[in-house]
Design a protein around this motif. Structure first.
Motif, mmCIF file in Angstrom:
data_model
loop_
_atom_site.group_PDB
_atom_site.id
_atom_site.type_symbol
_atom_site.label_atom_id
_atom_site.label_comp_id
_atom_site.label_asym_id
_atom_site.label_seq_id
_atom_site.Cartn_x
_atom_site.Cartn_y
_atom_site.Cartn_z
ATOM 1 N N GLU A 286 0.787 -1.234 0.000
ATOM 2 C CA GLU A 286 0.000 0.000 0.000
ATOM 3 C C GLU A 286 0.819 1.285 0.000
ATOM 4 O O GLU A 286 0.371 2.298 -0.520
ATOM 5 N N LYS A 287 2.018 1.268 0.556
ATOM 6 C CA LYS A 287 2.700 2.520 0.821
ATOM 7 C C LYS A 287 3.781 2.888 -0.188
ATOM 8 O O LYS A 287 3.930 4.048 -0.561
ATOM 9 N N LYS A 288 4.559 1.927 -0.636
ATOM 10 C CA LYS A 288 5.720 2.245 -1.471
ATOM 11 C C LYS A 288 5.317 2.470 -2.926
ATOM 12 O O LYS A 288 4.311 1.940 -3.396
ATOM 13 N N LYS A 289 6.135 3.245 -3.649
ATOM 14 C CA LYS A 289 5.711 3.707 -4.974
ATOM 15 C C LYS A 289 6.741 3.491 -6.074
ATOM 16 O O LYS A 289 6.540 3.937 -7.201
ATOM 17 N N HIS A 290 7.844 2.791 -5.788
ATOM 18 C CA HIS A 290 8.929 2.734 -6.773
ATOM 19 C C HIS A 290 9.276 1.308 -7.165
ATOM 20 O O HIS A 290 9.408 0.426 -6.318
ATOM 21 N N VAL A 291 9.430 1.101 -8.478
ATOM 22 C CA VAL A 291 9.749 -0.199 -9.058
ATOM 23 C C VAL A 291 10.936 -0.017 -10.012
ATOM 24 O O VAL A 291 11.078 1.034 -10.641
ATOM 25 N N ILE A 292 11.752 -1.047 -10.137
ATOM 26 C CA ILE A 292 12.902 -1.008 -11.039
ATOM 27 C C ILE A 292 12.853 -2.192 -11.993
ATOM 28 O O ILE A 292 12.572 -3.316 -11.598
ATOM 29 N N PHE B 35 9.981 -1.204 -3.854
ATOM 30 C CA PHE B 35 9.413 -2.441 -3.311
ATOM 31 C C PHE B 35 9.550 -3.632 -4.246
ATOM 32 O O PHE B 35 9.332 -4.774 -3.840
ATOM 33 N N LEU B 36 9.926 -3.388 -5.508
ATOM 34 C CA LEU B 36 10.011 -4.484 -6.477
ATOM 35 C C LEU B 36 11.092 -4.199 -7.510
ATOM 36 O O LEU B 36 11.194 -3.089 -8.017
ATOM 37 N N GLY C 77 19.759 -10.459 -7.008
ATOM 38 C CA GLY C 77 18.937 -11.043 -5.949
ATOM 39 C C GLY C 77 19.521 -10.800 -4.570
ATOM 40 O O GLY C 77 18.786 -10.538 -3.613
ATOM 41 N N HIS C 78 20.839 -10.886 -4.482
ATOM 42 C CA HIS C 78 21.503 -10.642 -3.198
ATOM 43 C C HIS C 78 21.312 -9.196 -2.753
ATOM 44 O O HIS C 78 21.029 -8.930 -1.575
ATOM 45 N N ILE C 79 21.450 -8.267 -3.697
ATOM 46 C CA ILE C 79 21.246 -6.849 -3.387
ATOM 47 C C ILE C 79 19.839 -6.616 -2.861
ATOM 48 O O ILE C 79 19.622 -5.911 -1.866
ATOM 49 N N CYS C 80 18.864 -7.216 -3.537
ATOM 50 C CA CYS C 80 17.463 -7.037 -3.128
ATOM 51 C C CYS C 80 17.182 -7.694 -1.780
ATOM 52 O O CYS C 80 16.477 -7.113 -0.931
ATOM 53 N N ARG C 81 17.714 -8.899 -1.573
ATOM 54 C CA ARG C 81 17.453 -9.618 -0.328
ATOM 55 C C ARG C 81 18.001 -8.840 0.868
ATOM 56 O O ARG C 81 17.374 -8.777 1.929
ATOM 57 N N GLU C 82 19.173 -8.249 0.696
ATOM 58 C CA GLU C 82 19.778 -7.467 1.777
ATOM 59 C C GLU C 82 18.909 -6.276 2.179
ATOM 60 O O GLU C 82 18.913 -5.860 3.344
ATOM 61 N N ARG C 83 18.160 -5.754 1.205
ATOM 62 C CA ARG C 83 17.369 -4.545 1.446
ATOM 63 C C ARG C 83 15.881 -4.840 1.606
ATOM 64 O O ARG C 83 15.055 -3.932 1.626
ATOM 65 N N ILE D 2 13.782 -6.105 -0.514
ATOM 66 C CA ILE D 2 13.037 -5.717 -1.717
ATOM 67 C C ILE D 2 12.691 -6.990 -2.476
ATOM 68 O O ILE D 2 13.539 -7.873 -2.665
ATOM 69 N N VAL D 3 11.458 -7.111 -2.925
ATOM 70 C CA VAL D 3 11.036 -8.291 -3.674
ATOM 71 C C VAL D 3 11.720 -8.300 -5.038
ATOM 72 O O VAL D 3 11.734 -7.291 -5.752
ATOM 73 N N PHE D 4 12.289 -9.460 -5.408
ATOM 74 C CA PHE D 4 12.973 -9.602 -6.688
ATOM 75 C C PHE D 4 12.251 -10.627 -7.553
ATOM 76 O O PHE D 4 12.078 -11.776 -7.169
ATOM 77 N N HIS D 5 11.836 -10.174 -8.728
ATOM 78 C CA HIS D 5 11.202 -11.035 -9.719
ATOM 79 C C HIS D 5 12.119 -11.183 -10.925
ATOM 80 O O HIS D 5 12.726 -10.201 -11.373
#
Length: 374
Positions: free
Chosen positions: A88-94, A142-143, A163-169, A171-174
């Motif tokens: 609901e709160k976060k607004k940024h995707v990469i 968030f993604l 994936g490691h970068i995302c897991r540390e933070r 952040i969901v990685f697809h």
């Protein structure tokens, strides 16, 4: 058809005979609804769960982390939009600039919904730099969605590092692994991904079936609403025959994944060298050491790839991604790689598979020589 040399396995692969036998059995004999408690329904349910185990085993996941759906496009949409709707709160995707349209277009949809999307650049070989990802990260990210293997040039992305970068933070990685699963060893544990897309028809299963790995603990919102099949994320009576076909294809792939990849790489290098000898100006897209073994993306600068293939009716290949190659325009992948228009318009993708023989490659080289030298 016997005279055709099929070099378009990245567009779609033929259904293996062993897979077709399984599909036929569940279409004709074990045709029941797996939600039914009677014998025919329970036979179908057993087959469905066995297929789930086979797919999970191929990517080192748990069976309960696999849901079946219609293919890669639906899986990508569910991963991206379902993840967005679940928070609901976060607004940024990469994401990256070279993703498949089934990732890029949901990202555009997110922009229309008021979210921020960062499209990471790639280098001249189509490679995403993890440092660029780090620079793009925000407190409200968030993604992250980065494909495992690019469908046009075959570049293998550094997904384990991402994936490691995302897991540390947290952040969901697809990762869209449609062009990877069944072709090279893939482990969701090594990649540290939370969501992974699988497309059946890229790995010798029928069209119309795919899967999404959803790591335990990750919550998605469904895009369709109905009954409780596939954890309520893909409601509707399950396509048992197609799913079982995918399960069979997964079990076949697991048995000889490394050996088949090595065989295809040898054939790919033979094809590349043969074409290079014919046309010394030939340009190779991507780094061979970071490219999936079955894919050869090359350009004949100064020539039209579509015209070459028009003069080679015996060869099936693509001048870009098969899903969107109707117009004579630079593909978004080649454009992101900084490829010039002359080189881009001379580009074709030759992708090999289990049915490709040494004789096919020798004959293909001869046919190209007939057209290019005349």
């Amino acid at each position: 058809m016997k005279q055709i040399i099929y070099l378009d396995y990245n567009a779609t692969a033929p259904v293996l005979p062993e897979v077709r036998e399984v599909v036929d059995f569940y279409l004709v004999e074990a045709f029941g609804n797996p939600s039914c408690s009677h014998k025919v329904g329970q036979v179908a349910k057993k087959g469905l769960e066995e297929a789930r185990k086979n797919v999970a085993s191929l990517i080192e996941a748990n069976p309960q982390e696999i849901i079946f759906l219609s293919g890669g496009t639906e899986a990508n949409n569910l991963a991206i939009l379902g993840m967005t709707l679940a928070q609901e709160k976060k607004k940024h995707v990469i994401t990256s600039q070279i993703e498949h349209p089934s990732v890029l277009n949901p990202m555009i949809k997110l922009l229309e919904m008021g979210f921020d999307v960062s499209f990471l650049p790639v280098d001249s070989q189509g490679y995403v730099d993890p440092d660029e990802l780090k620079k793009a990260l925000r407190p409200d990210t968030f993604l992250v969605s980065i494909m495992l293997v690019n469908n046009e040039v075959g570049t293998i992305q550094p997904v384990a590092e991402i994936g490691h970068i995302c897991r540390e933070r947290d952040i969901v990685f697809h990762t869209d692994a449609a062009q990877a699963v069944g072709k090279l060893p893939v482990s969701v544990k090594e990649i540290n991904c939370d969501l992974m897309t699988i497309a059946g028809h890229k790995m010798y299963a029928p069209k119309g079936i795919g899967a999404l790995f959803i790591r335990e603990g990750i919550s998605l919102r469904p895009l369709m609403h109905g009954a409780s099949q596939e954890k309520g994320l893909r409601p509707g009576t399950e396509p048992v025959a197609l799913a079982c076909g995918l399960g069979k294809a997964a079990s076949i792939a697991k048995k000889d994944l490394i050996a088949e990849g090595a065989r295809e790489k040898i054939l790919r290098e033979k094809l590349y060298q043969g074409l290079k000898d014919i046309y010394p100006r030939l340009v190779l897209h991507g780094d061979p050491e970071r490219t999936i073994s079955n894919t050869l993306s090359i350009s004949f600068p100064g020539l039209s790839a579509s015209q070459i293939l028009a003069n080679l009716p015996e060869i099936c290949a693509s001048t870009g991604a098969a899903c969107h190659n109707k117009a004579q325009a630079i593909s978004h992948v080649l454009s992101a790689m900084g490829v010039s228009k002359e080189v881009a318009l001379g580009t074709m993708r030759l992708s090999l598979g289990r049915g490709t023989s040494d004789q096919d490659i020798s004959r293909a080289i001869s046919l190209f020589k007939r057209v290019l030298v005349s």
